[in-house]
Design a protein around this motif. Sequence first.
Motif, mmCIF file in Angstrom:
data_model
loop_
_atom_site.group_PDB
_atom_site.id
_atom_site.type_symbol
_atom_site.label_atom_id
_atom_site.label_comp_id
_atom_site.label_asym_id
_atom_site.label_seq_id
_atom_site.Cartn_x
_atom_site.Cartn_y
_atom_site.Cartn_z
ATOM 1 N N LYS A 144 -56.704 49.285 2.026
ATOM 2 C CA LYS A 144 -56.174 48.164 0.891
ATOM 3 C C LYS A 144 -54.581 48.085 0.694
ATOM 4 O O LYS A 144 -54.225 46.997 0.473
ATOM 5 C CB LYS A 144 -56.952 48.518 -0.185
ATOM 6 N N ASN A 145 -54.126 49.157 0.779
ATOM 7 C CA ASN A 145 -52.662 49.108 0.190
ATOM 8 C C ASN A 145 -51.537 49.508 1.138
ATOM 9 O O ASN A 145 -50.534 48.745 1.594
ATOM 10 C CB ASN A 145 -52.674 50.150 -1.119
ATOM 11 N N ILE A 146 -51.697 50.683 1.696
ATOM 12 C CA ILE A 146 -50.454 51.000 2.592
ATOM 13 C C ILE A 146 -50.251 50.131 3.978
ATOM 14 O O ILE A 146 -49.118 49.852 3.924
ATOM 15 C CB ILE A 146 -50.735 52.618 3.053
ATOM 16 N N LYS A 163 -49.111 51.265 -10.213
ATOM 17 C CA LYS A 163 -50.132 51.700 -11.049
ATOM 18 C C LYS A 163 -51.083 50.580 -10.796
ATOM 19 O O LYS A 163 -52.347 51.140 -11.043
ATOM 20 C CB LYS A 163 -49.557 51.572 -12.734
ATOM 21 N N THR A 164 -50.810 49.473 -9.975
ATOM 22 C CA THR A 164 -52.147 48.451 -9.782
ATOM 23 C C THR A 164 -52.597 48.930 -8.475
ATOM 24 O O THR A 164 -53.858 48.449 -8.037
ATOM 25 C CB THR A 164 -51.418 47.287 -9.483
ATOM 26 N N SER A 165 -52.217 49.585 -7.798
ATOM 27 C CA SER A 165 -52.734 50.056 -6.429
ATOM 28 C C SER A 165 -53.903 50.922 -6.495
ATOM 29 O O SER A 165 -53.987 51.651 -7.312
ATOM 30 C CB SER A 165 -51.585 50.797 -5.552
ATOM 31 N N SER A 166 -54.950 51.017 -5.342
ATOM 32 C CA SER A 166 -56.035 51.641 -5.508
ATOM 33 C C SER A 166 -55.822 52.863 -4.467
ATOM 34 O O SER A 166 -56.560 53.463 -4.089
ATOM 35 C CB SER A 166 -57.193 50.925 -5.197
ATOM 36 N N THR A 213 -57.752 57.301 -0.330
ATOM 37 C CA THR A 213 -57.251 58.073 1.028
ATOM 38 C C THR A 213 -55.785 58.324 0.773
ATOM 39 O O THR A 213 -55.357 59.268 1.321
ATOM 40 C CB THR A 213 -57.595 57.261 2.222
ATOM 41 N N ALA A 214 -54.988 57.255 0.538
ATOM 42 C CA ALA A 214 -53.372 57.275 0.584
ATOM 43 C C ALA A 214 -53.094 58.547 -0.538
ATOM 44 O O ALA A 214 -52.082 59.490 -0.158
ATOM 45 C CB ALA A 214 -52.799 56.169 0.114
ATOM 46 N N ASN A 215 -53.943 58.425 -1.669
ATOM 47 C CA ASN A 215 -53.448 59.366 -2.865
ATOM 48 C C ASN A 215 -53.879 60.769 -2.117
ATOM 49 O O ASN A 215 -53.144 61.854 -2.537
ATOM 50 C CB ASN A 215 -54.457 59.115 -4.057
ATOM 51 N N LYS A 252 -42.067 57.302 2.483
ATOM 52 C CA LYS A 252 -41.559 56.623 1.721
ATOM 53 C C LYS A 252 -42.650 55.405 1.121
ATOM 54 O O LYS A 252 -42.721 55.431 -0.074
ATOM 55 C CB LYS A 252 -40.642 55.767 2.703
ATOM 56 N N TYR A 253 -43.465 55.105 1.980
ATOM 57 C CA TYR A 253 -44.557 54.211 1.570
ATOM 58 C C TYR A 253 -45.694 54.698 0.648
ATOM 59 O O TYR A 253 -46.163 54.402 -0.478
ATOM 60 C CB TYR A 253 -45.482 53.743 2.630
ATOM 61 N N LEU A 254 -46.175 56.221 0.831
ATOM 62 C CA LEU A 254 -46.692 57.012 -0.080
ATOM 63 C C LEU A 254 -46.125 56.945 -1.565
ATOM 64 O O LEU A 254 -46.936 56.663 -2.412
ATOM 65 C CB LEU A 254 -47.092 58.415 0.472
#
Lengths: 385, 374
Positions: free
Chosen positions: A213-215, A205-208, A95-97, A196-198
């Motif tokens: 889950k991440n942002i 590279k470890t982020s999904s 979703t973030a990507n 900035k966070y995106l």
Amino acid sequence: MLLAGGQGSRLGILTKTVAKPAVPYGGKYRIIDFPLSNCTNSGIDTVGVLTQYQPLELNRYIGSGAPWDLDLNNGGVFVLPPYQKGKVGEWYRGTANAIYQNMAFIEQYNPDYVLILSGDHIYKMDYNKMLQFHIRNGADATIAVREVPWEEASRFGIMNTDAESKIIEFEEKPKQPKSNKASMGVYIFTWEKLRKYLTEDEADKTSSNDFGKNIIPKMLDDKQVMVAYQFDGYWKDVGTIESLWEANMDLLSTPLPIDLHDKKWRIYARNPGYTPHYIAKGATVTDSMITEGSQIYGHVHHSVIFSGVTVEEGANVQDAVVMPGAVIHRGAIVRRAIIAENAVVGPGCVVGEETGNIAVVGNGITLPAGVSVTAGQQVDASTTF
Amino acid sequence: MLKDVMGVIYTGENDANLRELTMMRAIAALPVAGRYRVVDFLLSSMVNAGIRNVGVIMQKNYHSLMDHLGSGKEWDLHGKHDGLYVLPPFLTRENVGVYSGTLDALRSNTNYLSRSKQEYVVLCNSSIICNPHMDQFIQFHMDTNADVTLMYTCEESMLRDEMGTYIQVADDGRVTDMEVDPTHPTHANTFMEILILKRDYLRDLVDKGVAHGHHELSRDVLMPMVRDGNGRVMAWEYTGPAWRLDSVQGYFKFNMDVLDAEVRSKLFADDLPVYTKIRDEMPARYGENAMAVNSLVADGCIIEGTVENSILFRGVRIAPDAHVKNCIIMQDGQVHSNAYIENCILDKQAVIKRNARLIGPNAYPIVIAKNVVI
């Protein structure tokens, strides 16, 4: 930014050829009508719809955006599939990507705030009220939450908040939930912060590359101002066959749990332009919802009938969802079932049972005469009789 | 080819016999068949044939018609080139804005006619409901090299004493006689007030007609042309269903006829969709004790009582224990509990309160005007 790229695999054969937001709901709507109508009713006039999985039906449906008053000279609705950038071209990885890949689109409009939505839920919500809450709290991110029954809380992303609605902890599907405030998947970010966070998330590279889950955890770790905006209205996840069926059945209860007659908050939809529906001599229709272009010669009880459906003489439809263009031939019995678009239930067929799981007949499937479909069975092109 | 055809719809015909129904609106704006307006049928028929330039000449009470047509979006007539032209009456030195007939109306709109670029014009009135294959009609006109081609029907129900235009058609399709408003029609073919001709030819006819003090196209121009043989007038037969909306009874009959599935399948054929303005209502809901038979029901209705042989427009409410029989109830009408109505036409937003009884005679339905509470 409306995330509409997911397959919605829990909807089984219903999303085999269409993306989940294009799945029909409530007689004349598709799931995406709800977030799109909420946007236009909230005064949000620039909407990006991120598509990836089976986008054809969705693209055709959105078109110029005219049904939602989103065919504008400045702004409007934009369908955003993944595209090639320089030598690189890639699918949306999360979703973030997906939002990261469309930063250039967002920058064109130079917004102060960005609203992130999903196409998974049926609800009427004033996003503008949520934005005012975001601004009042000087927040970097605001997450809409809804109280869910405690026993179900472990199925959701749960926000633990302090007395001032500040989010102190986020737990994805916790075994022992400390709160019952579930994330609705509706976020408002101050764009500068989100950008900035995106960007940072993309470099990791470890982020999904996922919001939940991440942002959001990263922003919490960094002690950003994050608040929970509580929403109390009707909100229904339609991510599974059972919940899609239930959400349709909700429209048959009195009073309506979600008022779709509300002239101040209309839910807009692309209209097929049929005649009013026809109820013939000898037909009975009770406790049901029926829309234009349908012809009812048989018996319909406690069901939702979409546009252009035919229920022939002597057919019996109960506790069912019959989607656009489907035909129920004479003598067929349909109970606790979803009959998908343009499916044909042959004469004397029995689909579904009085109890048990929901039976489904997939898009465009024709059931030969006299066939039985048991509770919970899903019939698609690979099913043999 | 069809790019070269434009349409003109004249909506100023006499509507006195429609009583309250046309007090506040033109016939063209009259709500019919549960969700349409009269003008939708011919407008859609033109659009289905590929016509991209349509002028609608307005005369009386045209507010509701303009409101309905809007930008022409629903008919895909809102493009940059051509599209829908709304032509209201206006005052000039030689024109008081009141048309005595089609010829008059066209004279007032010669600017629109001369500015349009299409070679042919399909010209029609708005008080006859039909859904013709306009493309076949146009093709016939071109194939036969006619000066004017008239559309006609043999439908007996279209014949009237002292009104209407009737024609005699030879085997080769040529019109050999025409009578306008005869005491009794002697020809069985009703001219449907739909015709096609070259735009230049029409302008010429309008100029000449006006110079001779004429007002009406049929009586003053077409009839002499046929009788004197100074023009090749052909006729094309429309075989679908047609209705004249020239009285309350005619209006009632048309709506009731649409309850017949066979009639519906002809009037709303799959290849001839009828477009109309959209209202975004939720689907109709039926209550636990609802009883509906032989009825057409539009979106937004809530039915908790009994409905028989009736047509309910959008947003109509039928309360528990209310009984509606042989009725037409327009947009947002309400029938409260225990009321009984039969053979009634309720105009928009009319309300029948509790326990009221209202029974009209079979052939002469009662009309309840807009916003009236009984």
